[in-house]
Design a protein around this motif. Sequence first.
Motif, PDB file in Angstrom:
ATOM      1  N   MET A 103       0.856  -1.170   0.000  1.00 33.95           N
ATOM      2  CA  MET A 103       0.000   0.000   0.000  1.00 33.95           C
ATOM      3  C   MET A 103       0.898   1.227   0.000  1.00 33.95           C
ATOM      4  SD  MET A 103      -2.962  -1.124   2.634  1.00 33.95           S
ATOM      5  CE  MET A 103      -4.120   0.025   1.947  1.00 33.95           C
ATOM      6  N   ARG A 104       1.000   1.826  -1.123  1.00 29.22           N
ATOM      7  CA  ARG A 104       1.901   2.968  -1.287  1.00 29.22           C
ATOM      8  C   ARG A 104       1.671   4.067  -0.256  1.00 29.22           C
ATOM      9  NH1 ARG A 104       0.835   2.796  -6.580  1.00 29.22           N
ATOM     10  NH2 ARG A 104      -0.558   4.535  -6.341  1.00 29.22           N
ATOM     11  N   ILE A 105       0.445   4.380   0.041  1.00 28.24           N
ATOM     12  CA  ILE A 105       0.159   5.500   0.934  1.00 28.24           C
ATOM     13  C   ILE A 105       0.709   5.275   2.336  1.00 28.24           C
ATOM     14  CG2 ILE A 105      -2.112   4.793   1.804  1.00 28.24           C
ATOM     15  CD1 ILE A 105      -2.892   7.791   1.171  1.00 28.24           C
ATOM     16  N   PHE A 106       0.942   4.013   2.704  1.00 29.49           N
ATOM     17  CA  PHE A 106       1.463   3.726   4.027  1.00 29.49           C
ATOM     18  C   PHE A 106       2.978   3.753   4.101  1.00 29.49           C
ATOM     19  CE2 PHE A 106      -2.486   1.093   5.224  1.00 29.49           C
ATOM     20  CZ  PHE A 106      -3.137   2.246   5.622  1.00 29.49           C
ATOM     21  N   ARG A 107       3.628   3.915   2.990  1.00 27.94           N
ATOM     22  CA  ARG A 107       5.087   3.895   2.999  1.00 27.94           C
ATOM     23  C   ARG A 107       5.658   5.119   3.729  1.00 27.94           C
ATOM     24  NH1 ARG A 107       4.634  -0.997   2.282  1.00 27.94           N
ATOM     25  NH2 ARG A 107       4.499  -1.820   0.200  1.00 27.94           N
ATOM     26  N   LYS A 108       5.031   6.258   3.565  1.00 22.35           N
ATOM     27  CA  LYS A 108       5.497   7.487   4.209  1.00 22.35           C
ATOM     28  C   LYS A 108       4.366   8.043   5.051  1.00 22.35           C
ATOM     29  CE  LYS A 108       8.961  10.048   1.717  1.00 22.35           C
ATOM     30  NZ  LYS A 108       9.213  11.117   0.805  1.00 22.35           N
ATOM     31  N   LYS A 109       4.515   7.973   6.355  1.00 29.52           N
ATOM     32  CA  LYS A 109       3.484   8.507   7.231  1.00 29.52           C
ATOM     33  C   LYS A 109       4.017   9.789   7.854  1.00 29.52           C
ATOM     34  CE  LYS A 109       1.550   5.600   9.953  1.00 29.52           C
ATOM     35  NZ  LYS A 109       1.177   4.489  10.801  1.00 29.52           N
ATOM     36  N   THR A 110       3.445  10.883   7.469  1.00 26.69           N
ATOM     37  CA  THR A 110       3.911  12.148   8.019  1.00 26.69           C
ATOM     38  C   THR A 110       2.813  12.881   8.776  1.00 26.69           C
ATOM     39  OG1 THR A 110       3.389  13.249   5.938  1.00 26.69           O
ATOM     40  CG2 THR A 110       5.647  12.484   6.228  1.00 26.69           C
ATOM     41  N   ASP A 111       1.573  12.517   8.526  1.00 28.75           N
ATOM     42  CA  ASP A 111       0.453  13.158   9.203  1.00 28.75           C
ATOM     43  C   ASP A 111      -0.267  12.146  10.063  1.00 28.75           C
ATOM     44  OD1 ASP A 111       0.843  15.591   7.832  1.00 28.75           O
ATOM     45  OD2 ASP A 111      -0.263  14.823   6.100  1.00 28.75           O
ATOM     46  N   PHE A 112      -0.900  12.648  11.127  1.00 28.56           N
ATOM     47  CA  PHE A 112      -1.726  11.761  11.946  1.00 28.56           C
ATOM     48  C   PHE A 112      -2.880  11.293  11.075  1.00 28.56           C
ATOM     49  CE2 PHE A 112      -4.822  10.555  15.127  1.00 28.56           C
ATOM     50  CZ  PHE A 112      -4.028   9.842  16.000  1.00 28.56           C
ATOM     51  N   PRO A 113      -3.183  10.010  11.075  1.00 24.97           N
ATOM     52  CA  PRO A 113      -4.240   9.521  10.185  1.00 24.97           C
ATOM     53  C   PRO A 113      -5.599  10.097  10.559  1.00 24.97           C
ATOM     54  CG  PRO A 113      -3.529   7.794  11.691  1.00 24.97           C
ATOM     55  CD  PRO A 113      -2.611   8.955  11.890  1.00 24.97           C
ATOM     56  N   ASP A 114      -6.275  10.622   9.560  1.00 22.58           N
ATOM     57  CA  ASP A 114      -7.631  11.102   9.747  1.00 22.58           C
ATOM     58  C   ASP A 114      -8.507  10.393   8.718  1.00 22.58           C
ATOM     59  OD1 ASP A 114      -6.938  12.331   7.359  1.00 22.58           O
ATOM     60  OD2 ASP A 114      -7.090  14.361   8.129  1.00 22.58           O
TER      61      ASP A 114
ATOM     62  N   ALA B 192      -5.987   5.798   1.488  1.00 24.02           N
ATOM     63  CA  ALA B 192      -5.351   4.479   1.551  1.00 24.02           C
ATOM     64  C   ALA B 192      -6.287   3.402   1.026  1.00 24.02           C
ATOM     65  CB  ALA B 192      -4.929   4.169   2.986  1.00 24.02           C
ATOM     66  N   VAL B 193      -7.558   3.501   1.369  1.00 22.01           N
ATOM     67  CA  VAL B 193      -8.543   2.525   0.896  1.00 22.01           C
ATOM     68  C   VAL B 193      -8.615   2.546  -0.630  1.00 22.01           C
ATOM     69  CG1 VAL B 193     -11.023   1.985   0.837  1.00 22.01           C
ATOM     70  CG2 VAL B 193      -9.913   2.507   3.016  1.00 22.01           C
TER      71      VAL B 193
ATOM     72  N   VAL C 124      -5.764  -6.115  -4.672  1.00 23.87           N
ATOM     73  CA  VAL C 124      -5.972  -7.521  -4.307  1.00 23.87           C
ATOM     74  C   VAL C 124      -4.711  -8.071  -3.645  1.00 23.87           C
ATOM     75  CG1 VAL C 124      -6.390  -9.831  -5.238  1.00 23.87           C
ATOM     76  CG2 VAL C 124      -7.703  -7.895  -6.098  1.00 23.87           C
ATOM     77  N   GLU C 125      -3.555  -7.632  -4.097  1.00 26.25           N
ATOM     78  CA  GLU C 125      -2.296  -8.074  -3.498  1.00 26.25           C
ATOM     79  C   GLU C 125      -2.213  -7.638  -2.038  1.00 26.25           C
ATOM     80  OE1 GLU C 125      -2.446  -6.488  -6.529  1.00 26.25           O
ATOM     81  OE2 GLU C 125      -2.059  -8.279  -7.728  1.00 26.25           O
ATOM     82  N   ASP C 126      -2.744  -6.455  -1.721  1.00 21.82           N
ATOM     83  CA  ASP C 126      -2.773  -5.996  -0.328  1.00 21.82           C
ATOM     84  C   ASP C 126      -3.661  -6.907   0.516  1.00 21.82           C
ATOM     85  OD1 ASP C 126      -1.103  -3.760  -0.809  1.00 21.82           O
ATOM     86  OD2 ASP C 126      -2.823  -2.576  -1.472  1.00 21.82           O
ATOM     87  N   VAL C 127      -4.791  -7.329  -0.047  1.00 23.83           N
ATOM     88  CA  VAL C 127      -5.690  -8.249   0.664  1.00 23.83           C
ATOM     89  C   VAL C 127      -4.937  -9.545   0.965  1.00 23.83           C
ATOM     90  CG1 VAL C 127      -7.841  -9.567   0.557  1.00 23.83           C
ATOM     91  CG2 VAL C 127      -7.756  -7.245  -0.386  1.00 23.83           C
ATOM     92  N   ASP C 128      -4.253 -10.056  -0.034  1.00 25.12           N
ATOM     93  CA  ASP C 128      -3.484 -11.289   0.146  1.00 25.12           C
ATOM     94  C   ASP C 128      -2.375 -11.108   1.191  1.00 25.12           C
ATOM     95  OD1 ASP C 128      -5.104 -12.530  -1.716  1.00 25.12           O
ATOM     96  OD2 ASP C 128      -3.696 -12.247  -3.379  1.00 25.12           O
ATOM     97  N   GLU C 129      -1.757  -9.933   1.199  1.00 26.72           N
ATOM     98  CA  GLU C 129      -0.720  -9.653   2.197  1.00 26.72           C
ATOM     99  C   GLU C 129      -1.313  -9.646   3.597  1.00 26.72           C
ATOM    100  OE1 GLU C 129       2.472  -6.225   3.589  1.00 26.72           O
ATOM    101  OE2 GLU C 129       1.535  -6.045   1.627  1.00 26.72           O
TER     102      GLU C 129
ATOM    103  N   THR D   1      -7.051  -2.135   4.651  1.00 28.20           N
ATOM    104  CA  THR D   1      -6.331  -0.930   5.066  1.00 28.20           C
ATOM    105  C   THR D   1      -6.151  -0.901   6.576  1.00 28.20           C
ATOM    106  OG1 THR D   1      -7.115   0.339   3.176  1.00 28.20           O
ATOM    107  CG2 THR D   1      -6.431   1.596   5.111  1.00 28.20           C
ATOM    108  N   GLY D   2      -7.229  -1.127   7.306  1.00 30.71           N
ATOM    109  CA  GLY D   2      -7.153  -1.107   8.765  1.00 30.71           C
ATOM    110  C   GLY D   2      -6.211  -2.155   9.309  1.00 30.71           C
ATOM    111  N   LEU D   3      -6.317  -3.364   8.801  1.00 32.88           N
ATOM    112  CA  LEU D   3      -5.472  -4.455   9.295  1.00 32.88           C
ATOM    113  C   LEU D   3      -3.996  -4.229   8.966  1.00 32.88           C
ATOM    114  CD1 LEU D   3      -7.795  -7.473   8.423  1.00 32.88           C
ATOM    115  CD2 LEU D   3      -7.349  -6.512  10.700  1.00 32.88           C
TER     116      LEU D   3
END
Length: 138
Positions: free
Chosen positions: A1-12, A19-20, A25-30, A83-85
């Motif tokens: 999940m590309r958006i999770f590679r760099k976390k600079t802000d508190f998630p809102d 991110a969603v 499908v590869e993320d689901v499998d991961e 995304t949550g998991l």
Amino acid sequence: MRIFRKKTDFPDEKYTLDAVKETTVEDVDEAIAREESISQKIANAGFLKKYAKLGQIMFMMIKDYRKGIYTKMPWFIIAAITTGLLYVFMPIDLIPDFIPGLGFLDDLTVLSFVTGWIETDLHKYLDWKLKEKAYLEE
């Protein structure tokens, strides 16, 4: 999940929705492949313990979806769960998990958004699962 590679802000909510939208499908499998690690982290983390049973159900949902057993959920629901998991699994957070009392706050925030978004589909899935179990026991 590309958006999770760099976390600079508190998630809102926007961060989580973005991110969603990028979930594959590869993320689901991961997420499915990392089920044990993610489940342990949720079960052993102070703030997240209340999500332990919910996490189990979310894993059942995405696994049944991937197996083609239960496909009555829109992709958004599968992507939100994934995304949550996966967010919980990430070792690098905005607030590191080892900080007592605060470490899981960002994980809790993402899981709270996801739970709100999937609530209706979660109930539908559980109703289906109960009917399926009753059918198989007959």
